[in-house]
Design an enzyme around this catalytic site. Structure first.
Site, PDB file in Angstrom:
ATOM      1  N   HIS A 156       3.104  -2.353  22.417  1.00  0.00           N
ATOM      2  CA  HIS A 156       4.098  -2.181  21.347  1.00  0.00           C
ATOM      3  C   HIS A 156       5.176  -1.167  21.708  1.00  0.00           C
ATOM      4  CE1 HIS A 156       2.096  -4.473  18.045  1.00  0.00           C
ATOM      5  NE2 HIS A 156       1.106  -4.385  18.914  1.00  0.00           N
ATOM      6  N   ASP A 350      12.515   3.407  22.133  1.00  0.00           N
ATOM      7  CA  ASP A 350      11.589   2.795  21.176  1.00  0.00           C
ATOM      8  C   ASP A 350      11.262   1.391  21.644  1.00  0.00           C
ATOM      9  OD1 ASP A 350      10.091   2.430  18.822  1.00  0.00           O
ATOM     10  OD2 ASP A 350      11.589   3.508  17.624  1.00  0.00           O
TER      11      ASP A 350
HETATM   12  P1  ADP Z   1       6.569   3.079  15.118  1.00  0.00           P
HETATM   13  O1  ADP Z   1       5.662   1.896  15.370  1.00  0.00           O
HETATM   14  O2  ADP Z   1       6.869   3.895  16.329  1.00  0.00           O
HETATM   15  O3  ADP Z   1       6.139   3.946  13.988  1.00  0.00           O
HETATM   16  P2  ADP Z   1       8.496   1.126  13.995  1.00  0.00           P
HETATM   17  O4  ADP Z   1       9.846   1.374  13.429  1.00  0.00           O
HETATM   18  O5  ADP Z   1       8.430  -0.003  14.944  1.00  0.00           O
HETATM   19  O6  ADP Z   1       8.011   2.507  14.648  1.00  0.00           O
HETATM   20  O7  ADP Z   1       7.460   0.758  12.827  1.00  0.00           O
HETATM   21  C1  ADP Z   1       7.191   1.644  11.814  1.00  0.00           C
HETATM   22  C2  ADP Z   1       6.658   0.922  10.580  1.00  0.00           C
HETATM   23  O8  ADP Z   1       6.113   1.913   9.715  1.00  0.00           O
HETATM   24  C3  ADP Z   1       7.737   0.198   9.785  1.00  0.00           C
HETATM   25  O9  ADP Z   1       7.209  -0.948   9.161  1.00  0.00           O
HETATM   26  C4  ADP Z   1       8.182   1.237   8.762  1.00  0.00           C
HETATM   27  O10 ADP Z   1       8.637   0.720   7.532  1.00  0.00           O
HETATM   28  C5  ADP Z   1       6.920   2.036   8.545  1.00  0.00           C
HETATM   29  N1  ADP Z   1       7.348   3.432   8.372  1.00  0.00           N
HETATM   30  C6  ADP Z   1       8.001   4.195   9.277  1.00  0.00           C
HETATM   31  N2  ADP Z   1       8.317   5.397   8.753  1.00  0.00           N
HETATM   32  C7  ADP Z   1       7.867   5.375   7.502  1.00  0.00           C
HETATM   33  C8  ADP Z   1       7.922   6.298   6.422  1.00  0.00           C
HETATM   34  N3  ADP Z   1       8.569   7.452   6.562  1.00  0.00           N
HETATM   35  N4  ADP Z   1       7.330   5.962   5.269  1.00  0.00           N
HETATM   36  C9  ADP Z   1       6.743   4.764   5.131  1.00  0.00           C
HETATM   37  N5  ADP Z   1       6.696   3.822   6.078  1.00  0.00           N
HETATM   38  C10 ADP Z   1       7.244   4.121   7.247  1.00  0.00           C
HETATM   39  O1  F6P Z   2       3.696   1.266  17.337  1.00  0.00           O
HETATM   40  C1  F6P Z   2       3.184   2.323  18.032  1.00  0.00           C
HETATM   41  C2  F6P Z   2       1.960   2.960  17.394  1.00  0.00           C
HETATM   42  O2  F6P Z   2       1.452   3.871  18.293  1.00  0.00           O
HETATM   43  C3  F6P Z   2       0.833   2.027  16.973  1.00  0.00           C
HETATM   44  O3  F6P Z   2      -0.029   1.648  18.008  1.00  0.00           O
HETATM   45  C4  F6P Z   2       0.179   2.922  15.971  1.00  0.00           C
HETATM   46  O4  F6P Z   2      -0.755   2.313  15.142  1.00  0.00           O
HETATM   47  C5  F6P Z   2       1.377   3.494  15.211  1.00  0.00           C
HETATM   48  O5  F6P Z   2       2.332   3.681  16.210  1.00  0.00           O
HETATM   49  C6  F6P Z   2       1.086   4.776  14.432  1.00  0.00           C
HETATM   50  O6  F6P Z   2       0.520   5.778  15.240  1.00  0.00           O
HETATM   51  P1  F6P Z   2      -0.951   6.375  15.006  1.00  0.00           P
HETATM   52  O7  F6P Z   2      -1.913   5.216  15.029  1.00  0.00           O
HETATM   53  O8  F6P Z   2      -1.161   7.345  16.118  1.00  0.00           O
HETATM   54  O9  F6P Z   2      -0.931   7.035  13.667  1.00  0.00           O
END
Ligand code: ADP
Ligand code: F6P
Length: 441
Positions: A156, A350
């Site tokens: 991912h 990212d």
């Molecule tokens: P990552 O996997 O690195 O966290 P992504 O943007 O690909 O980044 O995915 C994050 C997911 O988690 C999205 O569906 C987003 O809506 C959710 N998310 C991210 N930040 C927040 C937040 N501050 N509050 C609630 N949901 C969040």
């Molecule tokens: O999308 C990247 C990722 O590391 C996922 O594998 C993971 O579930 C998510 O971000 C949130 O991180 P964590 O599981 O360390 O809270």
């Protein structure tokens, strides 16, 4: 149809299982719909011992099998090797990486324990799909246990250039374990190319494909429409007093470029004074991995920056920056995205970044906002309608914000239409279907 077995470190907690949230879980929701599924991973709990056998419970057609980690395994496997070593390395942040030989050993040991517990639950014709950097060696461990099922792996997060990956001690061993999978999926062509070149440098090959992850645009748009006009959205609009909202939504992670983003906003106020007092920037950034030192340092840095920016620019009736480290419900956030005139998404690197896609999905097609997006997010490859910026340069972020705030309705609609078309091309459902079809074949 073969049973689908999903393996990921993070498994949705029981209370989240009816309505999944978060990138990985949301992406998989469509894949498991109506399909006989086993979802295996860490329970999220730490105990005195790592469980040897999984605890099973069921929600609809999905069976969840989870194991607890001992405190020592949590430290070495999750906090240590996965999040203090692999996470920075894979995001090309070698300077932040912390290697300890004992963490690597624990990482390998936990992958072995996962494999032994999972093998007991597997049927020969299962389709096994392993997710993310916590579990790279799992496929090789399963093969060692004579598992013959089709094994797929999806990363991912981004993959770094070969010379960066080569800084990882014992990196050759980890790289070799990719070849245990029948198919390895990456987010972008660039990531796939870097992995291929890295494996070639160690004399290994694997079947690698590109599968950009997406969201379910219709369901997010519906959530946004419903939340808009609801009590939280109304409160937010009222508090803005007619000012334009700039919105950032991220986990509090150093890959998200938050200090540079805060500086970029401060530059907007300084370099483009016409926007002073007519904008408010809301950053929602719930604490993530708060027991890893680098994450704690980032939080301290942002606390300081937020105080300085508000101290310098606020007036007695206006604070330019609102910064929340608690989480906000997914549906409420959907409504906030719809209200925001600008979505500000500036990760330094990212894998994909689903927040950018969620911002687009949430917009009102008649009067959409503009997206300022890092050119180092995987999503940038699809989002021609975004204002692309270099997230390392606060001045460029300020210019991007200025352009977004000054953009007329016609241009906003044209740019949004391109982006909405793009997020409909690569949805979560298509991502999962495409990967599983190739794995089966
Ligand atoms: P990552 O996997 O690195 O966290 P992504 O943007 O690909 O980044 O995915 C994050 C997911 O988690 C999205 O569906 C987003 O809506 C959710 N998310 C991210 N930040 C927040 C937040 N501050 N509050 C609630 N949901 C969040
Ligand atoms: O999308 C990247 C990722 O590391 C996922 O594998 C993971 O579930 C998510 O971000 C949130 O991180 P964590 O599981 O360390 O809270």
């Amino acid at each position: 149809m073969a049973r689908l077995v999903i393996v990921s470190n993070r498994v949705p907690a029981p209370r989240e299982r009816k309505q999944l949230a978060g990138g990985l879980a949301v992406g998989l929701q469509d894949a498991i719909k109506g399909r006989d599924t086993l979802w295996f991973g860490w329970s999220g709990a730490t105990g005195t011992e790592t469980s040897k056998e999984a605890t099973i419970d069921r929600s609809g057609k999905v069976e969840f099998a989870t194991i607890d980690l001992s405190a020592a395994d949590y430290h070495g496997f999750y906090r240590g090797f996965s999040n203090a070593m692999l996470w920075p390395l894979l995001h090309s942040r070698v300077g932040l990486a912390e290697f300890r030989r004992t963490d690597l050993e624990t990482y390998q040991q936990v992958n072995r324990t996962f494999a032994v517990a999972l093998q007991k639950l597997l049927r020969p014709d299962d389709l096994v799909w392993v997710h993310d950097y916590h579990l790279i060696p799992l496929g090789a461990e399963l093969r060692r246990l004579k598992v013959t099922s089709k094994l797929g792996f999806f990363l991912h997060v981004p993959f770094p250039p070969p010379a960066v990956f080569d800084t990882l001690p014992k990196g050759a061993e980890l790289a070799k374990s990719f070849s245990a999978y029948d198919l390895v999926g990456m987010q972008t062509k660039e990531d796939a190319g870097f992995l291929e070149a890295t494996l070639a440098a160690y004399g290994v090959t694997a079947q690698i494909g590109t599968y950009p992850i997406g969201i379910n645009p219709e369901s997010f748009a519906t959530a946004a429409r419903r939340a808009d006009g609801g009590p939280d959205a109304r409160r937010l609009v009222q508090s803005l007093g007619g000012r334009a909202l700039i919105l950032g939504v991220d986990r509090l992670d150093y890959s998200k470029g938050l200090p540079q983003r805060f500086e970029g906003f401060a530059k907007l106020l300084k370099n483009f004074p016409q926007h002073r007092k007519s904008v408010t920037f809301l950053q929602v950034a719930p604490v993530s991995r708060g027991d890893v030192a680098q994450y704690r340092a980032l939080r301290r840095e942002l606390d300081g920056l937020a105080g300085r920016i508000n101290g310098e620019h606020a007036d007695f009736d206006w604070a330019p920056l609102r910064y929340l480290t608690r989480s906000v419900a997914r549906n409420t956030l959907a409504g906030f995205h719809r209200i925001a005139r600008v979505g500000l998404v500036t990760p330094l690197r990212d894998g994909m970044n689903l927040v950018a896609k969620e911002y687009v999905a949430a917009q009102n097609p008649e009067d959409p906002g503009a997206l300022v997006l890092s050119r180092f997010a995987g999503a940038a490859a699809e989002m021609e309608g975004a204002i692309l910026v270099n997230p390392y340069d606060p001045d460029e972020i300020a210019e991007g914000l200025h352009l977004a705030l000054a953009m007329d309705g016609e241009e906003r609609r044209a740019r949004w239409a391109q982006m909405y078309e793009a997020i409909g091309r690569n949805t979560a459902a298509k991502w999962a279907k495409g990967f599983l079809k190739d794995l089966e074949e």
